[in-house]
Design an enzyme around this catalytic site. Structure first.
Site, PDB file in Angstrom:
ATOM      1  N   ARG A  19       0.857  -1.180   0.000  1.00  0.00           N
ATOM      2  CA  ARG A  19       0.000   0.000   0.000  1.00  0.00           C
ATOM      3  C   ARG A  19       0.894   1.231   0.000  1.00  0.00           C
ATOM      4  O   ARG A  19       2.026   1.194   0.489  1.00  0.00           O
ATOM      5  CB  ARG A  19      -0.909   0.018   1.231  1.00  0.00           C
TER       6      ARG A  19
ATOM      7  N   LYS B 182      -2.173  -2.203   7.972  1.00  0.00           N
ATOM      8  CA  LYS B 182      -3.316  -1.771   8.769  1.00  0.00           C
ATOM      9  C   LYS B 182      -3.284  -2.430  10.143  1.00  0.00           C
ATOM     10  O   LYS B 182      -2.907  -3.592  10.275  1.00  0.00           O
ATOM     11  CB  LYS B 182      -4.621  -2.136   8.051  1.00  0.00           C
TER      12      LYS B 182
ATOM     13  N   HIS C 143      -2.432   2.328  -5.880  1.00  0.00           N
ATOM     14  CA  HIS C 143      -3.108   1.084  -5.520  1.00  0.00           C
ATOM     15  C   HIS C 143      -3.266   0.168  -6.735  1.00  0.00           C
ATOM     16  O   HIS C 143      -3.392  -1.051  -6.579  1.00  0.00           O
ATOM     17  CB  HIS C 143      -4.473   1.385  -4.903  1.00  0.00           C
TER      18      HIS C 143
ATOM     19  N   ARG D  72      -0.554  -2.316  -6.857  1.00  0.00           N
ATOM     20  CA  ARG D  72      -0.822  -3.412  -5.915  1.00  0.00           C
ATOM     21  C   ARG D  72      -1.769  -4.432  -6.548  1.00  0.00           C
ATOM     22  O   ARG D  72      -1.527  -5.644  -6.482  1.00  0.00           O
ATOM     23  CB  ARG D  72      -1.412  -2.818  -4.631  1.00  0.00           C
TER      24      ARG D  72
ATOM     25  N   HIS E 117      -3.589  -9.362   3.676  1.00  0.00           N
ATOM     26  CA  HIS E 117      -5.020  -9.501   3.933  1.00  0.00           C
ATOM     27  C   HIS E 117      -5.251 -10.387   5.153  1.00  0.00           C
ATOM     28  O   HIS E 117      -4.529 -11.363   5.362  1.00  0.00           O
ATOM     29  CB  HIS E 117      -5.726 -10.111   2.723  1.00  0.00           C
TER      30      HIS E 117
ATOM     31  N   TYR F 269      -9.525 -11.165  -6.666  1.00  0.00           N
ATOM     32  CA  TYR F 269      -8.657 -11.191  -7.841  1.00  0.00           C
ATOM     33  C   TYR F 269      -8.971 -12.399  -8.721  1.00  0.00           C
ATOM     34  O   TYR F 269      -8.949 -12.316  -9.945  1.00  0.00           O
ATOM     35  CB  TYR F 269      -7.191 -11.208  -7.409  1.00  0.00           C
TER      36      TYR F 269
END
Length: 351
Positions: free
Chosen positions: A171, A196, A272, A275, A298, A307
């Site tokens: 990110r 995150k 992004h 990514r 994730h 994806y």
């Protein structure tokens, strides 16, 4: 009596500014241990809210009280974000998350007005229109990196920046927060990304990107022990780059590459997208979703499955493997009308 009067005079008025300050300094930081990314996002939300109150309600920040925080005020603020600030639905929902967290905090700190806070928390998140994941082709990534000049120090820095962003699937904020201490330049080559929720993950690096990083760090004096905590990518002032700065760098080279390869470079591009592109390219190469999940950081593989759902080529290949005859023409399939045994069987069904 004088002492009582003195204490009354020193009593602090607990209102919006009091609760907002404690929300950031005590609740988010100390009680729940929110990440710096969350605190930054919440800070930006309330900065926008103060701007909204000044612009639409004519109430300056120091005059805002808890009485102003009605359900209708919250709804008006969310609409203002979309109409005046051109925020997408996802951004609107992120801003509401910050407000909702504040209202939840107030329901404990100010239970006298709990109905007011429950009314605000009862606002629904706006349904988002999920668009298809936008990514670039392998050739598009190659063309983008090829237009970056390597005969200048700035060009070499930009090449290292964008190549690393694609290679790691990071990110943009994760790239911004990198320091030389995040990189292991001895085998096995790895980089540590902080994502995150302050969750760290280790991403392997191949020889080429490691060599590029090593040369960049050597050229910019980032290999000494005194530079380990400095920003890995910095601006002319020596401060770390901002997400907006990285976006500007990416778009400037994308514009150059688009002139040469208009079909491979999309009009709208963002960090992004690099990514997304990395994830799609790994998936197309046969890499397991579990590994892609770990690379991207994730929490659940269900997030990574988007994806697989977005890749129509993989779907087509899977169908062709499952049904080998899918490519046959109608002429290749024998007609039942020319099969005497089948015709006799069908006739026998009706007496």
């Amino acid at each position: 009596k004088r002492l009582v009067k003195l204490n009354i005079g020193m009593k602090t008025t607990k209102d919006f500014t009091y609760y907002l300050e404690n929300f950031f300094l005590k609740y988010l930081t100390c009680e729940i241990g929110a990440s710096k990314h969350t605190i930054r996002s919440y800070r930006d939300t309330f900065s926008l809210f103060l701007e909204f109150m000044q612009a639409t309600q004519k109430v300056s920040p120091e005059r805002i009280t808890l009485k102003h925080l009605t359900r209708q005020c919250t709804l008006d603020f969310l609409e203002w974000l979309e109409n005046e600030k051109a925020c997408m639905t996802s951004t609107r929902n992120i801003r509401f998350c910050a407000l909702r967290s504040f209202f939840r905090y107030l329901s404990y700190e100010d239970p006298i007005h709990i109905n007011q806070w429950k009314s605000n928390m009862g606002i629904r998140f706006k349904k988002e229109h999920k668009e298809a994941i936008k990514h670039m082709t392998v050739d598009g990534i190659r063309h983008l990196l090829d237009v970056i000049p390597v005969d200048t120090q700035q060009g070499r820095r930009h090449l290292t920046l964008l190549a690393l962003m694609y290679e790691t699937g990071a990110r943009v904020q994760e790239i911004v927060d990198l320091t030389p201490n995040s990189i292991r330049l001895s085998k096995p080559y790895v980089i540590t990304l902080c994502g995150k929720g302050n969750k760290s993950r280790i991403v392997p690096l191949d020889d080429k990107i490691t060599e590029l990083l090593s040369r960049y760090m050597q050229e910019n004096g980032l290999k000494s022990q005194f530079s380990m905590d400095k920003p890995l990518f910095f601006n002319h002032s020596g401060n770390k780059l901002t997400p907006q700065g990285i976006t500007y760098i990416l778009k400037s080279y994308a514009a150059k590459a688009r002139c040469l390869y208009p079909e491979d470079i999309p009009e709208l591009i963002s960090p992004h997208m690099l990514r997304h592109s990395r994830a799609m390219h790994l998936l197309q190469s046969g890499v397991n979703l579990i590994y892609i999940r770990d690379l991207l950081g994730h929490v659940s593989v269900q997030t990574t499955e988007v994806y697989a759902k977005a890749d129509t080529k993989l779907k087509r290949d899977a169908l062709e493997k499952a049904h080998p005859n899918i490519g046959k023409s109608a002429a290749d399939i024998p007609s039942w009308e020319r099969d005497p045994e089948l015709k006799a069987f069908l006739k026998s069904l009706v007496k």
